[in-house]
Write a protein that holds these residues in place. Structure first.
Motif, mmCIF file in Angstrom:
data_model
loop_
_atom_site.group_PDB
_atom_site.id
_atom_site.type_symbol
_atom_site.label_atom_id
_atom_site.label_comp_id
_atom_site.label_asym_id
_atom_site.label_seq_id
_atom_site.Cartn_x
_atom_site.Cartn_y
_atom_site.Cartn_z
ATOM 1 N N LYS A 149 -2.423 -37.779 -44.126
ATOM 2 C CA LYS A 149 -3.287 -37.270 -45.206
ATOM 3 C C LYS A 149 -3.991 -38.400 -45.804
ATOM 4 C CE LYS A 149 -3.147 -34.317 -49.207
ATOM 5 N NZ LYS A 149 -2.054 -33.302 -50.476
ATOM 6 N N ALA A 150 -5.044 -37.928 -46.068
ATOM 7 C CA ALA A 150 -5.989 -38.584 -47.183
ATOM 8 C C ALA A 150 -5.844 -38.612 -48.736
ATOM 9 C CB ALA A 150 -7.496 -38.840 -47.043
ATOM 10 N N VAL A 151 -6.270 -39.804 -48.753
ATOM 11 C CA VAL A 151 -5.796 -40.228 -50.071
ATOM 12 C C VAL A 151 -7.573 -40.055 -50.811
ATOM 13 C CG1 VAL A 151 -5.082 -41.788 -52.608
ATOM 14 C CG2 VAL A 151 -4.268 -41.566 -50.130
ATOM 15 N N ILE A 152 -7.559 -38.915 -51.974
ATOM 16 C CA ILE A 152 -8.714 -38.779 -52.712
ATOM 17 C C ILE A 152 -8.530 -39.643 -53.674
ATOM 18 C CG2 ILE A 152 -10.952 -36.945 -53.110
ATOM 19 C CD1 ILE A 152 -9.422 -36.747 -50.270
ATOM 20 N N SER A 153 -10.214 -40.296 -54.296
ATOM 21 C CA SER A 153 -10.029 -40.746 -55.542
ATOM 22 C C SER A 153 -11.616 -40.473 -55.785
ATOM 23 C CB SER A 153 -10.190 -42.259 -55.830
ATOM 24 O OG SER A 153 -8.816 -42.635 -54.997
ATOM 25 N N LEU A 154 -11.491 -40.259 -57.605
ATOM 26 C CA LEU A 154 -13.050 -39.876 -58.021
ATOM 27 C C LEU A 154 -13.515 -40.643 -58.881
ATOM 28 C CD1 LEU A 154 -12.058 -36.456 -57.992
ATOM 29 C CD2 LEU A 154 -13.614 -37.072 -56.470
ATOM 30 N N TYR A 155 -14.281 -40.982 -58.778
ATOM 31 C CA TYR A 155 -14.961 -41.566 -60.146
ATOM 32 C C TYR A 155 -16.458 -41.651 -60.499
ATOM 33 C CZ TYR A 155 -12.468 -44.911 -57.342
ATOM 34 O OH TYR A 155 -10.879 -45.815 -56.325
ATOM 35 N N GLN A 172 -12.958 -32.403 -65.551
ATOM 36 C CA GLN A 172 -11.600 -31.513 -64.918
ATOM 37 C C GLN A 172 -11.787 -31.047 -64.110
ATOM 38 O OE1 GLN A 172 -13.222 -32.261 -68.340
ATOM 39 N NE2 GLN A 172 -12.103 -33.634 -69.292
ATOM 40 N N GLU A 173 -13.144 -30.327 -64.113
ATOM 41 C CA GLU A 173 -13.260 -29.494 -62.883
ATOM 42 C C GLU A 173 -12.711 -29.954 -60.841
ATOM 43 O OE1 GLU A 173 -15.123 -25.692 -64.763
ATOM 44 O OE2 GLU A 173 -16.606 -27.799 -64.441
ATOM 45 N N ILE A 174 -14.231 -31.626 -61.149
ATOM 46 C CA ILE A 174 -14.160 -31.375 -59.475
ATOM 47 C C ILE A 174 -12.513 -32.069 -59.389
ATOM 48 C CG2 ILE A 174 -14.984 -33.851 -59.153
ATOM 49 C CD1 ILE A 174 -17.116 -32.008 -59.006
ATOM 50 N N HIS A 175 -12.123 -32.452 -60.430
ATOM 51 C CA HIS A 175 -10.638 -32.786 -59.963
ATOM 52 C C HIS A 175 -10.140 -31.638 -59.461
ATOM 53 C CE1 HIS A 175 -9.985 -37.143 -61.612
ATOM 54 N NE2 HIS A 175 -10.367 -37.211 -62.336
ATOM 55 N N ARG A 176 -9.806 -30.407 -60.245
ATOM 56 C CA ARG A 176 -9.187 -29.437 -59.311
ATOM 57 C C ARG A 176 -9.523 -29.201 -58.342
ATOM 58 N NH1 ARG A 176 -9.619 -27.651 -65.128
ATOM 59 N NH2 ARG A 176 -11.060 -26.633 -64.755
ATOM 60 N N HIS A 177 -10.717 -29.302 -58.330
ATOM 61 C CA HIS A 177 -11.557 -28.971 -56.775
ATOM 62 C C HIS A 177 -10.486 -30.000 -56.388
ATOM 63 C CE1 HIS A 177 -13.821 -27.930 -53.371
ATOM 64 N NE2 HIS A 177 -14.605 -28.413 -53.498
ATOM 65 N N ARG A 200 -24.573 -35.197 -63.256
ATOM 66 C CA ARG A 200 -23.254 -36.099 -62.857
ATOM 67 C C ARG A 200 -23.317 -37.062 -61.598
ATOM 68 N NH1 ARG A 200 -20.238 -36.571 -67.056
ATOM 69 N NH2 ARG A 200 -19.683 -34.556 -67.682
ATOM 70 N N ARG A 201 -23.634 -37.992 -61.442
ATOM 71 C CA ARG A 201 -22.735 -38.277 -60.423
ATOM 72 C C ARG A 201 -21.039 -38.090 -59.902
ATOM 73 N NH1 ARG A 201 -26.839 -42.854 -58.026
ATOM 74 N NH2 ARG A 201 -29.343 -41.117 -57.719
ATOM 75 N N VAL A 202 -20.862 -37.832 -59.234
ATOM 76 C CA VAL A 202 -19.464 -38.007 -58.980
ATOM 77 C C VAL A 202 -19.376 -39.624 -57.216
ATOM 78 C CG1 VAL A 202 -18.251 -36.496 -57.768
ATOM 79 C CG2 VAL A 202 -17.242 -37.339 -58.877
ATOM 80 N N LEU A 230 -17.714 -28.767 -50.557
ATOM 81 C CA LEU A 230 -17.909 -28.803 -51.807
ATOM 82 C C LEU A 230 -17.738 -28.903 -52.496
ATOM 83 C CD1 LEU A 230 -21.667 -30.859 -50.997
ATOM 84 C CD2 LEU A 230 -19.224 -31.679 -51.087
ATOM 85 N N PRO A 231 -17.539 -28.481 -54.255
ATOM 86 C CA PRO A 231 -17.171 -27.921 -54.914
ATOM 87 C C PRO A 231 -18.076 -27.125 -55.001
ATOM 88 C CG PRO A 231 -17.167 -30.492 -55.775
ATOM 89 C CD PRO A 231 -17.324 -30.491 -54.390
ATOM 90 N N PRO A 232 -18.779 -26.587 -56.198
ATOM 91 C CA PRO A 232 -19.014 -25.178 -56.767
ATOM 92 C C PRO A 232 -20.236 -25.902 -57.377
ATOM 93 C CG PRO A 232 -17.179 -24.041 -57.648
ATOM 94 C CD PRO A 232 -16.841 -25.341 -56.402
ATOM 95 N N ARG A 233 -21.376 -25.509 -57.631
ATOM 96 C CA ARG A 233 -22.085 -26.324 -58.538
ATOM 97 C C ARG A 233 -23.058 -27.921 -58.040
ATOM 98 N NH1 ARG A 233 -19.924 -24.140 -63.480
ATOM 99 N NH2 ARG A 233 -21.450 -26.367 -64.689
#
Length: 133
Positions: free
Chosen positions: A98-104, A81-86, A114-116, A38-41
């Motif tokens: 390879k899996a395609v990752i999408s973020l909402y 932006q930090e979540i996207h970088r991760h 926040r929820r992602v 998981l991303p930090p924090r």
């Protein structure tokens, strides 16, 4: 008696083998998504929001494709932006590629954070599973 049941058992096995294979692929894909750090924090505090789906053309379109999708919802203190970088650097193997990752993202809540929604997706051409035909 065996003369009657043997062909039925063989037909059943031939129909079910692609289903068992794709179910195993989906389960392995789900485990790889959950095992990715998981991303930090950030925390996975919404296990009831997990969504694991296999089916035909989940992303729309036409054709005979088998699609695999895994969604998890995280609570995070990071910026989008930090979540996207991760997740831009994520290398999660899908069912075949390879899996395609999408973020909402949802807006930050009154208690902070926040929820992602992290969605991992993979697809391949039909290969015998009747659920994708």
């Amino acid at each position: 008696m065996a003369v009657i049941f043997t062909p039925i058992a063989l037909a059943f096995a031939l129909i079910m083998m692609p289903i068992w294979r794709d179910n195993a692929r989906l389960e392995a894909f789900y485990k790889r998504v959950l095992d990715y750090p998981l991303p930090p924090r950030s925390r996975d505090v919404f296990p009831m929001d997990r969504d694991v789906i296999f089916g035909k053309n989940l992303s729309g379109g036409s054709g005979d494709y088998c699609d695999y999708r895994v969604r998890i919802t995280l609570q995070t203190a990071l910026t989008p932006q930090e979540i996207h970088r991760h997740y831009d650097n994520a290398s999660i193997a899908g069912a075949e590629g390879k899996a395609v990752i999408s973020l909402y993202f949802e807006d930050e809540g009154p208690a902070g954070g926040r929820r992602v929604i992290v969605e991992a997706y993979d697809s391949h051409d039909w290969d015998g599973d009747w659920r994708c035909a």
